[in-house]
Scaffold this motif. Sequence first.
Motif, PDB file in Angstrom:
ATOM      1  N   ARG A  17       0.845  -1.191   0.000  1.00  0.00           N
ATOM      2  CA  ARG A  17       0.000   0.000   0.000  1.00  0.00           C
ATOM      3  C   ARG A  17       0.881   1.243   0.000  1.00  0.00           C
ATOM      4  NH1 ARG A  17      -5.383  -1.056   1.902  1.00  0.00           N
ATOM      5  NH2 ARG A  17      -5.671  -3.297   2.169  1.00  0.00           N
ATOM      6  N   PRO A  18       0.589   2.225  -0.877  1.00  0.00           N
ATOM      7  CA  PRO A  18       1.394   3.450  -0.897  1.00  0.00           C
ATOM      8  C   PRO A  18       1.218   4.244   0.390  1.00  0.00           C
ATOM      9  CG  PRO A  18      -0.539   3.697  -2.294  1.00  0.00           C
ATOM     10  CD  PRO A  18      -0.489   2.261  -1.890  1.00  0.00           C
ATOM     11  N   VAL A  19       2.315   4.702   0.976  1.00  0.00           N
ATOM     12  CA  VAL A  19       2.297   5.453   2.226  1.00  0.00           C
ATOM     13  C   VAL A  19       2.846   6.845   1.972  1.00  0.00           C
ATOM     14  CG1 VAL A  19       3.223   5.600   4.572  1.00  0.00           C
ATOM     15  CG2 VAL A  19       2.563   3.365   3.616  1.00  0.00           C
ATOM     16  N   THR A  20       2.081   7.864   2.356  1.00  0.00           N
ATOM     17  CA  THR A  20       2.548   9.241   2.193  1.00  0.00           C
ATOM     18  C   THR A  20       3.103   9.821   3.479  1.00  0.00           C
ATOM     19  OG1 THR A  20       0.327  10.115   2.641  1.00  0.00           O
ATOM     20  CG2 THR A  20       0.896   9.671   0.343  1.00  0.00           C
ATOM     21  N   SER A  21       2.646   9.324   4.654  1.00  0.00           N
ATOM     22  CA  SER A  21       3.171   9.826   5.918  1.00  0.00           C
ATOM     23  C   SER A  21       2.843   8.861   7.047  1.00  0.00           C
ATOM     24  CB  SER A  21       2.582  11.206   6.243  1.00  0.00           C
ATOM     25  OG  SER A  21       1.191  11.115   6.522  1.00  0.00           O
ATOM     26  N   VAL A  22       3.669   8.911   8.097  1.00  0.00           N
ATOM     27  CA  VAL A  22       3.404   8.162   9.324  1.00  0.00           C
ATOM     28  C   VAL A  22       3.559   9.133  10.487  1.00  0.00           C
ATOM     29  CG1 VAL A  22       4.084   5.908   8.421  1.00  0.00           C
ATOM     30  CG2 VAL A  22       5.797   7.382   9.462  1.00  0.00           C
ATOM     31  N   LYS A  23       2.655   9.046  11.452  1.00  0.00           N
ATOM     32  CA  LYS A  23       2.682   9.921  12.618  1.00  0.00           C
ATOM     33  C   LYS A  23       2.529   9.077  13.870  1.00  0.00           C
ATOM     34  CE  LYS A  23       0.208  13.756  14.837  1.00  0.00           C
ATOM     35  NZ  LYS A  23      -0.978  14.667  14.731  1.00  0.00           N
ATOM     36  N   ARG A  24       3.492   9.201  14.760  1.00  0.00           N
ATOM     37  CA  ARG A  24       3.439   8.396  15.984  1.00  0.00           C
ATOM     38  C   ARG A  24       2.270   8.845  16.855  1.00  0.00           C
ATOM     39  NH1 ARG A  24       8.526   6.770  19.909  1.00  0.00           N
ATOM     40  NH2 ARG A  24       7.299   5.662  21.496  1.00  0.00           N
ATOM     41  N   LEU A  25       1.562   7.863  17.418  1.00  0.00           N
ATOM     42  CA  LEU A  25       0.411   8.127  18.273  1.00  0.00           C
ATOM     43  C   LEU A  25       0.806   8.028  19.740  1.00  0.00           C
ATOM     44  CD1 LEU A  25      -2.247   6.020  16.320  1.00  0.00           C
ATOM     45  CD2 LEU A  25      -1.896   8.497  16.222  1.00  0.00           C
ATOM     46  N   ALA A  26       0.131   8.794  20.565  1.00  0.00           N
ATOM     47  CA  ALA A  26       0.415   8.780  21.998  1.00  0.00           C
ATOM     48  C   ALA A  26      -0.142   7.520  22.642  1.00  0.00           C
ATOM     49  CB  ALA A  26      -0.194  10.021  22.652  1.00  0.00           C
ATOM     50  N   GLY A  27       0.383   7.193  23.826  1.00  0.00           N
ATOM     51  CA  GLY A  27      -0.127   6.060  24.585  1.00  0.00           C
ATOM     52  C   GLY A  27       0.550   4.762  24.209  1.00  0.00           C
ATOM     53  N   GLY A  28       0.097   3.703  24.845  1.00  0.00           N
ATOM     54  CA  GLY A  28       0.630   2.372  24.581  1.00  0.00           C
ATOM     55  C   GLY A  28       1.604   1.911  25.650  1.00  0.00           C
ATOM     56  N   TRP A  29       1.226   0.856  26.406  1.00  0.00           N
ATOM     57  CA  TRP A  29       2.096   0.315  27.446  1.00  0.00           C
ATOM     58  C   TRP A  29       3.018  -0.755  26.892  1.00  0.00           C
ATOM     59  CZ3 TRP A  29       2.595   2.025  32.389  1.00  0.00           C
ATOM     60  CH2 TRP A  29       1.623   2.906  32.868  1.00  0.00           C
ATOM     61  N   ASN A  30       2.496  -1.602  26.064  1.00  0.00           N
ATOM     62  CA  ASN A  30       3.276  -2.731  25.553  1.00  0.00           C
ATOM     63  C   ASN A  30       3.481  -2.653  24.046  1.00  0.00           C
ATOM     64  OD1 ASN A  30       3.275  -4.100  28.156  1.00  0.00           O
ATOM     65  ND2 ASN A  30       1.099  -4.440  27.782  1.00  0.00           N
ATOM     66  N   SER A  31       3.210  -1.497  23.463  1.00  0.00           N
ATOM     67  CA  SER A  31       3.330  -1.346  22.014  1.00  0.00           C
ATOM     68  C   SER A  31       3.499   0.122  21.646  1.00  0.00           C
ATOM     69  CB  SER A  31       2.085  -1.917  21.320  1.00  0.00           C
ATOM     70  OG  SER A  31       0.930  -1.186  21.707  1.00  0.00           O
ATOM     71  N   THR A  32       3.891   0.336  20.400  1.00  0.00           N
ATOM     72  CA  THR A  32       3.998   1.675  19.841  1.00  0.00           C
ATOM     73  C   THR A  32       3.180   1.710  18.557  1.00  0.00           C
ATOM     74  OG1 THR A  32       6.253   1.842  20.707  1.00  0.00           O
ATOM     75  CG2 THR A  32       5.591   3.480  19.077  1.00  0.00           C
ATOM     76  N   SER A  33       2.422   2.798  18.343  1.00  0.00           N
ATOM     77  CA  SER A  33       1.542   2.869  17.183  1.00  0.00           C
ATOM     78  C   SER A  33       1.781   4.131  16.378  1.00  0.00           C
ATOM     79  CB  SER A  33       0.066   2.818  17.620  1.00  0.00           C
ATOM     80  OG  SER A  33      -0.221   1.621  18.302  1.00  0.00           O
ATOM     81  N   TRP A  34       1.513   4.056  15.073  1.00  0.00           N
ATOM     82  CA  TRP A  34       1.618   5.191  14.165  1.00  0.00           C
ATOM     83  C   TRP A  34       0.353   5.260  13.312  1.00  0.00           C
ATOM     84  CZ3 TRP A  34       5.422   1.797  15.325  1.00  0.00           C
ATOM     85  CH2 TRP A  34       6.651   2.308  15.756  1.00  0.00           C
ATOM     86  N   LEU A  35      -0.104   6.459  13.034  1.00  0.00           N
ATOM     87  CA  LEU A  35      -1.174   6.663  12.062  1.00  0.00           C
ATOM     88  C   LEU A  35      -0.535   6.676  10.685  1.00  0.00           C
ATOM     89  CD1 LEU A  35      -4.214   7.258  11.639  1.00  0.00           C
ATOM     90  CD2 LEU A  35      -3.614   9.687  11.650  1.00  0.00           C
ATOM     91  N   VAL A  36      -0.991   5.804   9.819  1.00  0.00           N
ATOM     92  CA  VAL A  36      -0.421   5.662   8.482  1.00  0.00           C
ATOM     93  C   VAL A  36      -1.403   6.238   7.467  1.00  0.00           C
ATOM     94  CG1 VAL A  36       0.443   4.036   6.755  1.00  0.00           C
ATOM     95  CG2 VAL A  36       0.817   3.592   9.200  1.00  0.00           C
ATOM     96  N   ARG A  37      -0.951   7.229   6.721  1.00  0.00           N
ATOM     97  CA  ARG A  37      -1.820   7.893   5.746  1.00  0.00           C
ATOM     98  C   ARG A  37      -1.441   7.466   4.330  1.00  0.00           C
ATOM     99  NH1 ARG A  37      -5.139  12.102   6.544  1.00  0.00           N
ATOM    100  NH2 ARG A  37      -4.173  12.475   8.571  1.00  0.00           N
ATOM    101  N   GLY A  38      -2.486   7.127   3.574  1.00  0.00           N
ATOM    102  CA  GLY A  38      -2.265   6.727   2.195  1.00  0.00           C
ATOM    103  C   GLY A  38      -2.335   7.899   1.238  1.00  0.00           C
ATOM    104  N   ALA A  39      -2.368   7.595  -0.047  1.00  0.00           N
ATOM    105  CA  ALA A  39      -2.218   8.622  -1.078  1.00  0.00           C
ATOM    106  C   ALA A  39      -3.322   9.666  -1.080  1.00  0.00           C
ATOM    107  CB  ALA A  39      -2.124   7.958  -2.452  1.00  0.00           C
TER     108      ALA A  39
END
Length: 246
Positions: A17-39
Amino acid sequence: MVIDADELVHVLGLWGRPVTSVKRLAGGWNSTSWLVRGASGDQHTLHVAKLADSADGDAFRSGLRVAGAAAVRGFPSGDPVPTVDGRLTVDVPEGVLGLLRYVPGRSPSATSEADLRRAGSTLARAQLAVREAAECVSEQHRWPWAWADVCLREVPMAPGVRAAAARALDEARAVTARFSPRMGVVHGDPGLDAFRLCAGSVRDDGLIDWGAAMEAPLLLAWRGGSFAVPRPGRRTKHGWPRRMRA
């Protein structure tokens, strides 16, 4: 457990999937998350990339399978998107990476009775969607919970807590052996930040973050008393795993 943004975009290529940007999201005790935006940048091209600790990989993959079962039944669960070769996760040096469908909405307010009622209704819908999904749960997270014995042996605990936890587990196992209650799959950690309340229909409200999903005895009332499995909580500042806190 940190992965460089450029490296993350590179690994996400495995999902095709084409990815134009990733933004790290707050929170998470046992993981790290990013918002992934497409085209196109609209809601339908938003996903969430989630990186779990390698030690939590089995629980992470188990939760993704349960979330997928919920989605099949029409429940917004943040279910996994498979890679082009059909995998739910990819192992990277920093941990285990998955790509999830984005569920829009906001967390309920703890001071709003209306929000809390919506959260309760959402949780009920979620549990109905997954209660028969035991085949999705990894063996150690099925009742009577092999993971709990490991935690009782290895996790540092305050004086008296280990004995009390072991006693509660033994009693719960004895009750289920005696009465054979109905078993079902539960979310395991439905904190307020896991609920997504939508601006539209309440039927679109969802529940995400299924990494603590497990098979458990469902809440039952007995003539001589009652039995329920305590809801596991999040990891405390002392580092206890979320599956061990009632």
